[in-house]
Design a protein around this motif. Structure first.
Motif, PDB file in Angstrom:
ATOM      1  N   ARG A 118      -8.803  31.863  15.334  1.00  0.00           N
ATOM      2  CA  ARG A 118     -10.247  31.963  15.108  1.00  0.00           C
ATOM      3  C   ARG A 118     -10.972  32.611  16.281  1.00  0.00           C
ATOM      4  N   CYS A 164      -8.684  36.733  16.425  1.00  0.00           N
ATOM      5  CA  CYS A 164      -8.324  37.632  15.320  1.00  0.00           C
ATOM      6  C   CYS A 164      -9.423  37.750  14.284  1.00  0.00           C
ATOM      7  N   PRO A 171     -10.644  38.268  10.746  1.00  0.00           N
ATOM      8  CA  PRO A 171     -10.003  38.164   9.432  1.00  0.00           C
ATOM      9  C   PRO A 171      -9.958  39.520   8.735  1.00  0.00           C
ATOM     10  N   GLY A 172      -8.840  39.786   8.061  1.00  0.00           N
ATOM     11  CA  GLY A 172      -8.713  41.016   7.286  1.00  0.00           C
ATOM     12  C   GLY A 172      -8.502  42.258   8.132  1.00  0.00           C
ATOM     13  N   LYS A 173      -8.455  42.112   9.460  1.00  0.00           N
ATOM     14  CA  LYS A 173      -8.371  43.298  10.318  1.00  0.00           C
ATOM     15  C   LYS A 173      -7.265  43.169  11.369  1.00  0.00           C
ATOM     16  N   LYS A 200      -4.054  41.470  13.721  1.00  0.00           N
ATOM     17  CA  LYS A 200      -2.693  40.984  13.442  1.00  0.00           C
ATOM     18  C   LYS A 200      -2.226  40.033  14.538  1.00  0.00           C
ATOM     19  N   ALA A 238      -2.255  32.861   7.515  1.00  0.00           N
ATOM     20  CA  ALA A 238      -2.702  33.076   6.132  1.00  0.00           C
ATOM     21  C   ALA A 238      -4.083  32.455   5.911  1.00  0.00           C
ATOM     22  N   ILE A 239      -4.290  31.239   6.419  1.00  0.00           N
ATOM     23  CA  ILE A 239      -5.594  30.574   6.248  1.00  0.00           C
ATOM     24  C   ILE A 239      -6.701  31.427   6.873  1.00  0.00           C
ATOM     25  N   ASN A 240      -6.381  32.043   7.996  1.00  0.00           N
ATOM     26  CA  ASN A 240      -7.386  32.828   8.723  1.00  0.00           C
ATOM     27  C   ASN A 240      -7.416  34.304   8.309  1.00  0.00           C
ATOM     28  N   ASP A 241      -6.658  34.631   7.255  1.00  0.00           N
ATOM     29  CA  ASP A 241      -6.615  36.005   6.743  1.00  0.00           C
ATOM     30  C   ASP A 241      -6.200  37.009   7.831  1.00  0.00           C
ATOM     31  N   VAL A 242      -5.140  36.615   8.558  1.00  0.00           N
ATOM     32  CA  VAL A 242      -4.604  37.478   9.616  1.00  0.00           C
ATOM     33  C   VAL A 242      -3.174  37.850   9.238  1.00  0.00           C
ATOM     34  N   LYS A 243      -2.846  39.113   9.354  1.00  0.00           N
ATOM     35  CA  LYS A 243      -1.488  39.546   9.027  1.00  0.00           C
ATOM     36  C   LYS A 243      -0.542  39.110  10.150  1.00  0.00           C
TER      37      LYS A 243
END
Ligand code: PMP
Length: 344
Positions: free
Chosen positions: A86, A89, A91-93, A95, A111-116
Motif C-alpha cells: 500500500r 505500489c 494499484p494496476g501499475k 509490480k 492480488a488484493i492490492n492489484d499489484v502484479k
C-alpha cells in the motif's frame, strides 16, 4: 532508476498523506482526565491501546540494538507485508517480485492490492538465480522484492552474497522476511540496516516466540520508512492484551531460549527418524522449525494422515511430491512417526 531515492518509490497519494493522529499523542499517557476518545470510563480494558506500542519498541530496541524509531509493530508480519504494497505500489501499475516457491501471502497481498507479482523460480537447490533476476532489477515499475530467508516452504537460507547484490543493485525496496530467523544458524540481516536505505527486515512473534495467536509482527528499517508505515497503519493496530502478551514474553528471554532449543532438538530427532522411513525419498536441510520432505506420493500420504487426524502441509503443487512438516512437541512428533511407519 539510477540512484535509490525513497521519494521516487512512494505511491503519490501516500506522499501527500498526513496520517491519522490521536489527540492523545501529545500527552504521552501523562494526562489525568481522558475525555477525548469517547471511551467508557469503567473497566480495565476500556481505554484504547498505545497506538505507538512504545513499551514494546523500547524492549526490542535494547534486544536488537536498533533505535526505537527504526521499529514498526504490525498485526502479524502479514500486516508488514500488506502495508508495503500500500505504501510503495500503485494499484494496476506497479509490480513486485518474489521467488518461487515461497510464502503464499506475497501473492495474496499483491492480488488484493492489484499489484502484479513476478514469481521467479529458484534454482534446483532452492537458491536465487541472479542472472535471471538481473533484467527485472532495471524495471522502473518494479517497486518491491520479497526475499524469504529462511524460505518457506523449502527451509533453506539464501546465499548472503546474492542478497547483498540485490540490495546494492535494486533501486526499490527489498523486504527480507525473517519469520524463521530465530531457528537459523545464519545471521539476521538486521545488522545490515545501516548499510542499505532500501532494506526492510520483517520478523514475527508467531514462530520461535510462540505467540501466533497474538498476531504481532515487526519491521526493522530506517526511520523514513517507519514514518510511512505509521502514516498508513490503522491507529490502534495492536490491542492492549496483545501488547501485554508480547511484553511478558520479552521479559522472559530464558524461557524463549529453552523452548527454541527443545524445538531444534526435536527437529534433529525427526530428521534422523525420517531417514528410516521407506516412503521418504529426500529430507531437505532446514534452517527453520519445519522440514520439507519428498515422499513417494504426497497426495496419498497427505490423505492418509488427514484420515488419522494428523494435519501436515501438502506442498505437491509447489515442489513435486513434497510435504512440509512442522516440528511439534515430542508427543505430536511421536504420533506422526508412528503413523508414517505404519504407512510405509
Ligand atoms: N512470513 C513467513 C515466511 C511465514 O511463513 C509466515 C507465517 N506462516 C508469516 C510471514 C506470517 O507471520 P505472522 O503470523 O507474523 O503474520
Amino acid at each position: 532508476m539510477k540512484e535509490f531515492n525513497l521519494n521516487n518509490i512512494i505511491r503519490p497519494n501516500i506522499q501527500k498523506l498526513k496520517g491519522y493522529s490521536s489527540a492523545r499523542d501529545e500527552f504521552k499517557g501523562e494526562a489525568e482526565v481522558y475525555l477525548d476518545a469517547n471511551e467508557n470510563p469503567f473497566g480495565t480494558l476500556n481505554r484504547y491501546p498505545d497506538p505507538q506500542q512504545i513499551a514494546i519498541k523500547k524492549r526490542l530496541s535494547e534486544i536488537k540494538g536498533v533505535n526505537e524509531n527504526q521499529i514498526f509493530i504490525g498485526n502479524g508480519s502479514d500486516e508488514v507485508i500488506d502495508l508495503a504494497f500500500r505504501i510503495f505500489c500503485e494499484p494496476g501499475k506497479d509490480k513486485a517480485l518474489t521467488f518461487s516457491p515461497s510464502y503464499g501471502m506475497y501473492s495474496v497481498s499483491a492480488a488484493i492490492n492489484d499489484v502484479k507479482l513476478v514469481e521467479l523460480p529458484l534454482t534446483s537447490d532452492f537458491q536465487i538465480n541472479v542472472e535471471e533476476l538481473n533484467p527485472y532489477l532495471k524495471d522502473e515499475a518494479l517497486k518491491l522484492i520479497f526475499i524469504c530467508s529462511p524460505n518457506n516452504p523449502t527451509g533453506n537460507c539464501f546465499e548472503g552474497e546474492a542478497i547483498q547484490y540485490i540490495l546494492k543493485e535494486f533501486k526499490g525496496i527489498v523486504i527480507i522476511d525473517e519469520a524463521y530467523i530465530d531457528f537459523s544458524t545464519k545471521e539476521s540481516f538486521i545488522n545490515q540496516l545501516k548499510n542499505y536505505q532500501n532494506l526492510i527486515i520483517s520478523q514475527t512473534f508467531s514462530k520461535a516466540w510462540g505467540l501466533a495467536g497474538v498476531r504481532v509482527g515487526v519491521a526493522y528499517t530506517n526511520s523514513d520508512i517507519i514514518d510511512l508505515y505509521n502514516k498508513v497503519k490503522p491507529p490502534y493496530n495492536i490491542s492492549t492484551l496483545n501488547q501485554e502478551a508480547v511484553l511478558n514474553k520479552l521479559d522472559n528471554l530464558a524461557q524463549f531460549e529453552i523452548e527454541k532449543n527443545i524445538i531444534l532438538n526435536e527437529k534433529e530427532k525427526l530428521e534422523k527418524q525420517l531417514q528410516e522411513i521407506e516412503l521418504v525419498k529426500k529430507i531437505y536441510p532446514s534452517e527453520a522449525n519445519f522440514i520439507l520432505i519428498e515422499v513417494t506420493n504426497a497426495n496419498k500420504l497427505y490423505n492418509s494422515l488427514v484420515a488419522q487426524k494428523i494435519i501436515i502441509r501438502n506442498r505437491n503443487s509447489l515442489v513435486n511430491n513434497c510435504i512440509r512438516i512442522t516440528v511439534g512437541s515430542e508427543k505430536e512428533n511421536k504420533k506422526l512417526m508412528t503413523a508414517l511407519k505404519e504407512l510405509s
